[in-house]
Design a protein around this motif. Structure first.
Motif, mmCIF file in Angstrom:
data_model
loop_
_atom_site.group_PDB
_atom_site.id
_atom_site.type_symbol
_atom_site.label_atom_id
_atom_site.label_comp_id
_atom_site.label_asym_id
_atom_site.label_seq_id
_atom_site.Cartn_x
_atom_site.Cartn_y
_atom_site.Cartn_z
ATOM 1 N N ASP A 50 0.884 -1.168 0.000
ATOM 2 C CA ASP A 50 0.000 0.000 0.000
ATOM 3 C C ASP A 50 0.924 1.221 0.000
ATOM 4 O O ASP A 50 1.592 1.483 1.003
ATOM 5 C CB ASP A 50 -0.831 -0.075 1.295
ATOM 6 N N GLY A 261 -5.715 -7.380 10.089
ATOM 7 C CA GLY A 261 -5.473 -7.218 11.524
ATOM 8 C C GLY A 261 -6.688 -6.581 12.177
ATOM 9 O O GLY A 261 -7.475 -5.903 11.506
ATOM 10 N N ASP A 263 -6.988 -4.071 13.873
ATOM 11 C CA ASP A 263 -6.991 -2.612 13.793
ATOM 12 C C ASP A 263 -7.594 -2.095 12.490
ATOM 13 O O ASP A 263 -7.890 -0.908 12.380
ATOM 14 C CB ASP A 263 -5.555 -2.089 13.947
HETATM 15 N N1 MSP Z 1 -1.965 -0.520 4.538
HETATM 16 C C1 MSP Z 1 -2.907 -0.914 5.516
HETATM 17 C C2 MSP Z 1 -3.745 -2.090 5.036
HETATM 18 C C3 MSP Z 1 -4.481 -1.871 3.761
HETATM 19 S S1 MSP Z 1 -5.376 -3.270 3.265
HETATM 20 C C4 MSP Z 1 -6.306 -2.755 1.978
HETATM 21 C C5 MSP Z 1 -2.172 -1.299 6.790
HETATM 22 N N2 MSP Z 1 -0.899 -1.633 6.666
HETATM 23 S S2 MSP Z 1 0.089 -1.981 7.869
HETATM 24 O O1 MSP Z 1 1.335 -2.277 7.251
HETATM 25 O O2 MSP Z 1 0.085 -0.958 8.838
HETATM 26 O O3 MSP Z 1 -0.475 -3.196 8.630
HETATM 27 C C6 MSP Z 1 -0.799 -4.364 7.952
HETATM 28 C C7 MSP Z 1 -1.237 -5.449 8.870
HETATM 29 O O4 MSP Z 1 -0.226 -5.812 9.803
HETATM 30 C C8 MSP Z 1 -2.452 -5.061 9.691
HETATM 31 O O5 MSP Z 1 -3.422 -6.059 9.458
HETATM 32 C C9 MSP Z 1 -1.964 -5.078 11.112
HETATM 33 O O6 MSP Z 1 -2.946 -5.551 11.992
HETATM 34 C C10 MSP Z 1 -0.829 -6.062 11.037
HETATM 35 N N3 MSP Z 1 0.059 -5.863 12.156
HETATM 36 C C11 MSP Z 1 0.897 -4.818 12.374
HETATM 37 N N4 MSP Z 1 1.484 -5.001 13.586
HETATM 38 C C12 MSP Z 1 1.029 -6.133 14.172
HETATM 39 C C13 MSP Z 1 1.385 -6.893 15.307
HETATM 40 N N5 MSP Z 1 2.250 -6.474 16.203
HETATM 41 N N6 MSP Z 1 0.798 -8.115 15.451
HETATM 42 C C14 MSP Z 1 -0.041 -8.636 14.514
HETATM 43 N N7 MSP Z 1 -0.366 -7.969 13.440
HETATM 44 C C15 MSP Z 1 -0.070 -6.595 13.356
HETATM 45 O O7 MSP Z 1 -2.780 -1.324 7.834
#
Ligand code: MSP
Length: 511
Positions: A50, A261, A263
């Motif tokens: 993203d 996730g 969140d």
């Molecule tokens: N770019 C958005 C998602 C767009 S989907 C159309 C985003 N990206 S992210 O990189 O911040 O996070 C992606 C995923 O990683 C999320 O589902 C989030 O919950 C997961 N995680 C980030 N840190 C985490 C932990 N510490 N533990 C488990 N999953 C977590 O959100």
């Protein structure tokens, strides 16, 4: 023709290096994709990055690199991480690709044509870290007078012209969706949360920004770029060839499961179906959300310096061991704590003691006492059929857990059979039968080989490398490793390769 199955991971923000939280969602989705492939489905499995929005633009700026060069680098690192974790994606999407820009412009036009987009003015709070608009009632005031979002992210006051999506008009349709399709949101605790959020009333959603330009331009609206979540969510359609509804990939839409996730459940379970309803497109079947990994009980963050690099963990403990740990240690939807001690305990107890010893004992007995030749089946005693029946029941039990993403329970079902097999081998003592009744010893070893075959076949999605080695040692031909093959017994009297340990104990290196 095979039934299609389309699974997706979130696409990851390229504002920093990948960590274990990212690896976790992708590994869980990978287990599901591999399971469905082995279960006879035509699977499409999507992951990617993203890359637009203020947060990424800011990270590029802070790094002193232009956004495209910056996202090229970090996206490549996420891809390398997915490869290193054994994530068997069919497509790796980047939101900066031309196919995605074209597809998202078309989605915008369709929503606009439905009358659900209008021009207005946004004035309110925005959290760049979450890329989310927040109502003041959701914020917490800190002692210094500043406000933070529920996630802890700082918010800033934004005031700019903006296009809006008429989200308020979708309340009833969304509630009907959750009601008619109870499996749409998992786990059920999240479902209740989303339902009460939607019941609380929905405000129209600001879907364009004018104060920066790192995004997809709004069609025919100079100065506006699309809100990054509209852009990002549409990746799932782009990867099905949208808007080409006659192309070869369109058959995969709608998604069978979006892994996300906890969140980001609101974006997937509220905004996304509303956008799709407005555009007249079919809706995903399920949004399954995972809880968070905490490091030694604490939230991982760059500032605390406790962010875990998944490739480093795989190097220390082994990739399959790490994958097993992540899926076994906590329920998918719940939070859980990650520590080296917890990983080591899973490796030494579940993998080395329970599964590793079982296969080692069995295979070395066949090598030593049967010249490496797999004995014929039967005749069976009651103890034999007890174990074989439990093994035969496993595929259905594991399948049901996979479909609900209760991975840890599926693994526990498998371990019940592994523990039963260890109890059986102790009771039957085939090493003693070698002196007294060789025929009976053969029957016992064959019961164990048949049981271990089921176990190893079902564990392939979680531990692909180790299970391939175990199935090699059990003489299971590579083309007979899918679940359908389990109904055909292995040929009798085949010669097995020399046994090798699959799961060594983890011994802490000397300091
Ligand atoms: N770019 C958005 C998602 C767009 S989907 C159309 C985003 N990206 S992210 O990189 O911040 O996070 C992606 C995923 O990683 C999320 O589902 C989030 O919950 C997961 N995680 C980030 N840190 C985490 C932990 N510490 N533990 C488990 N999953 C977590 O959100």
């Amino acid at each position: 023709m095979k039934t299609k199955f389309y699974a997706t991971t979130p696409i990851y923000y390229v504002n920093g290096a990948p960590h274990i939280g990212h690896a976790y969602t992708s590994i869980a989705a990978d287990v599901m994709a591999r399971f469905k492939r082995l279960d006879g489905y035509d699977v499409r499995f999507l992951t990617g990055t993203d890359e637009h929005g203020q947060k990424v633009e800011k990270a590029a700026h802070d790094a002193g690199v232009d956004p495209q060069t910056f996202t090229d680098q970090i996206s490549a690192d996420f891809k390398a991480m997915a490869d290193a974790m054994g994530v068997s994606y069919d497509d790796y999407i980047r939101t900066t690709e031309p196919r995605h820009k074209a597809s998202t412009a078309e989605l915008w036009k369709r929503i606009e044509a439905s009358g659900d987009i209008y021009l207005g003015h946004y004035e309110g709070w925005y959290a760049v870290r979450d890329e989310a608009f927040h109502d003041e009632s959701e914020l917490t005031r800190r002692p210094d007078g500043s406000f933070v979002a529920p996630s802890g992210a700082p918010v800033e006051w934004v005031r700019e012209p903006s296009y809006f999506f008429r989200l308020s008009a979708f309340q009833d349709r969304l509630l009907k969706l959750y009601n008619n399709q109870p499996e749409f949101i998992a786990p059920s605790s999240r479902r209740s949360e989303v339902i009460s959020f939607v019941k609380g009333g929905l405000r129209d959603l600001s879907i364009s920004r004018t104060t920066f330009n790192w995004g997809i331009p709004v069609p025919d609206a100079p100065g506006h770029v699309m809100y990054v979540w509209l852009d990002a969510l549409n990746n799932y359609l782009t990867a099905c060839g949208f808007p080409d509804e006659t192309g070869p990939l369109w058959r995969y839409w709608p998604a069978d499961v979006h892994f996300v996730g906890k969140d980001i459940i609101r974006f997937h379970a509220v905004y996304w179906p509303a956008f799709l309803m407005a555009a007249g497109l079919s809706l995903p079947r399920r949004v399954s959300s995972n809880g968070w990994w905490l490091m030694d009980g604490e939230k991982m963050s760059k500032s605390l310096g406790n962010v875990v690099e998944p490739r480093k963990l795989a190097e220390i403990f082994g990739l399959d061991q790490l994958r097993y740990f992540l899926l076994r240690e906590k329920p998918f939807g719940a939070d859980g704590s990650l520590s080296h001690a917890a990983i080591i305990s899973r490796i030494n107890v579940d993998l080395a003691n329970d599964l590793g010893n079982l296969s080692q004992r069995l295979l070395s007995l066949i090598a030593r006492n049967r010249g490496g030749v797999l004995p014929a089946r039967g005749p069976w005693t009651e103890d034999d059929t007890g174990l074989l029946t439990a093994a035969d029941a496993l595929p259905d039990l594991v399948r049901a857990n996979m479909d609900r993403q209760t991975f840890h329970e599926g693994l526990e079902e498998i371990w019940k059979v592994i523990r039963a097999a260890n109890g059986y081998i102790d009771r039957q003592a085939p090493w003693a039968l070698n002196k007294t009744d060789k025929t009976r010893m053969g029957a016992v070893l064959r019961v164990l080989a048949d049981t271990l075959r089921v176990v190893a076949t079902l564990l392939q999605p979680v531990m692909p490398g180790s299970m391939a080695r175990m199935l090699d040692q059990l003489g299971v031909p590579p083309d007979a490793r899918d679940f359908a093959a389990l109904t055909t017994p292995l040929a009798d009297e085949i010669t097995l390769p020399p046994p090798q340990g699959v799961f060594p104990r983890y011994v802490e290196p000397a300091a």
